[in-house]
Design an enzyme around this catalytic site. Structure first.
Site, PDB file in Angstrom:
ATOM      1  N   GLU A  50       0.862  -1.183   0.000  1.00  0.00           N
ATOM      2  CA  GLU A  50       0.000   0.000   0.000  1.00  0.00           C
ATOM      3  C   GLU A  50       0.897   1.231   0.000  1.00  0.00           C
ATOM      4  O   GLU A  50       1.631   1.468   0.961  1.00  0.00           O
ATOM      5  CB  GLU A  50      -0.906  -0.004   1.231  1.00  0.00           C
ATOM      6  CG  GLU A  50      -1.728   1.258   1.410  1.00  0.00           C
ATOM      7  CD  GLU A  50      -2.417   1.321   2.760  1.00  0.00           C
ATOM      8  OE1 GLU A  50      -2.598   2.439   3.285  1.00  0.00           O
ATOM      9  OE2 GLU A  50      -2.768   0.252   3.309  1.00  0.00           O
ATOM     10  N   ARG A  54       0.974  10.410   0.623  1.00  0.00           N
ATOM     11  CA  ARG A  54       1.442  11.496   1.477  1.00  0.00           C
ATOM     12  C   ARG A  54       2.781  12.054   1.007  1.00  0.00           C
ATOM     13  O   ARG A  54       3.408  12.842   1.720  1.00  0.00           O
ATOM     14  CB  ARG A  54       1.541  11.015   2.928  1.00  0.00           C
ATOM     15  CG  ARG A  54       0.184  10.805   3.567  1.00  0.00           C
ATOM     16  CD  ARG A  54       0.306  10.585   5.065  1.00  0.00           C
ATOM     17  NE  ARG A  54       0.646   9.210   5.384  1.00  0.00           N
ATOM     18  CZ  ARG A  54       1.182   8.811   6.536  1.00  0.00           C
ATOM     19  NH1 ARG A  54       1.482   9.704   7.458  1.00  0.00           N
ATOM     20  NH2 ARG A  54       1.437   7.546   6.752  1.00  0.00           N
ATOM     21  N   THR A  78      -4.195   6.409   2.343  1.00  0.00           N
ATOM     22  CA  THR A  78      -4.473   7.797   2.707  1.00  0.00           C
ATOM     23  C   THR A  78      -5.167   8.514   1.548  1.00  0.00           C
ATOM     24  O   THR A  78      -4.800   9.623   1.152  1.00  0.00           O
ATOM     25  CB  THR A  78      -3.189   8.553   3.118  1.00  0.00           C
ATOM     26  OG1 THR A  78      -2.361   7.703   3.923  1.00  0.00           O
ATOM     27  CG2 THR A  78      -3.532   9.780   3.940  1.00  0.00           C
ATOM     28  N   LYS A 138     -10.693  -0.840   7.747  1.00  0.00           N
ATOM     29  CA  LYS A 138      -9.414  -0.620   8.435  1.00  0.00           C
ATOM     30  C   LYS A 138      -9.672  -0.058   9.831  1.00  0.00           C
ATOM     31  O   LYS A 138     -10.249   1.035   9.967  1.00  0.00           O
ATOM     32  CB  LYS A 138      -8.582   0.349   7.599  1.00  0.00           C
ATOM     33  CG  LYS A 138      -7.320   0.883   8.261  1.00  0.00           C
ATOM     34  CD  LYS A 138      -6.654   1.879   7.306  1.00  0.00           C
ATOM     35  CE  LYS A 138      -5.476   2.581   7.958  1.00  0.00           C
ATOM     36  NZ  LYS A 138      -4.806   3.496   7.010  1.00  0.00           N
TER      37      LYS A 138
END
Length: 229
Positions: A50, A54, A78, A138
């Site tokens: 993953e 960011r 994110t 999650k």
């Protein structure tokens, strides 16, 4: 022409993540290192990563991995905005992960026909994920939010559903089995396998070593499940 190890378009992403059991959550600042990172994980038998959105290099890294190592199940983490979700899928991401619940994002993921894994902390957020048909959610931040006992309490009213959980946040080699003992935990996520410092320092051997241990632990869980059946 599809290579032998290419991921088919119809792959059940949720099932594949559950089979692997570990999700390396990666911050990468230099997309030129994306393939080397991927090879380090693949060498350890970990075909899943993953890439969190960011850093400025995240999208290029996803695209590079998808293009050069199609056998790798690469996702974007994110994911906070719809434009980023669309860009990530266009770059080759096979699944999207968010730290929270966003109904508009869930609707977009359905339109994009992409597996979306929303983050949750409360029963209300988990109920929202179920409403949109999410197969995975999650639990974040996992350790700071009370650990396995808190997740067990939050998800107790939902055990009759098929949704599975990926706890992320504060998980490492020392405590990951505390989470994986629960059959509702499909996988654990974390940055300890391939830290930002590891990648910046090109410590591919170190990443492979940690990934291999994580895979072995996840396989212990899988073998235990099979023996229990």
């Amino acid at each position: 022409m599809q290579r032998e190890n290419d991921l088919p378009d119809t792959i059940d992403i949720s099932k594949r993540i559950s089979e692997i059991g570990v999700v390396p959550v990666v911050l990468i600042d230099d997309s030129s290192k994306a393939v080397a990172l991927t090879d380090a994980l693949l060498e350890a038998g970990l075909p899943l990563v993953e890439i969190t959105l960011r850093t400025r290099s995240a999208m290029d890294s996803i695209e590079e991995i998808a293009r050069m190592r199609p056998e790798m199940l690469v996702g974007a983490g994110t994911v906070l905005f719809e434009r980023d979700a669309t860009r990530a899928v266009e770059a080759g991401a096979k699944f999207l992960v968010s730290p929270g619940i966003d109904p508009d994002m869930l609707k977009l993921a359905k339109k994009l026909k992409t597996q979306f894994i929303p983050g949750f902390m409360t029963p209300s957020e988990l109920a929202a994920a179920l409403k949109f048909g999410c197969q995975l959610a999650k639990f974040f931040p996992a350790e700071a939010n009370g650990g396995p006992s808190m997740l067990a309490s939050v998800c107790a009213p939902f055990l009759h559903t098929n949704i599975g959980f990926i706890p992320t946040g504060g998980i490492n080699l020392e405590n990951m089995m505390n989470w994986l003992r629960s059959p509702r935990i499909r996988a654990v996520g974390g940055s300890w396998i391939a830290s930002r410092a590891d990648i910046d320092g090109s410590d591919w051997a170190g990443i492979t070593r940690k990934a291999r241990v994580a895979v072995e632990l996840a396989n212990e869980r899988s073998n235990g499940d099979r023996h229990a059946r």
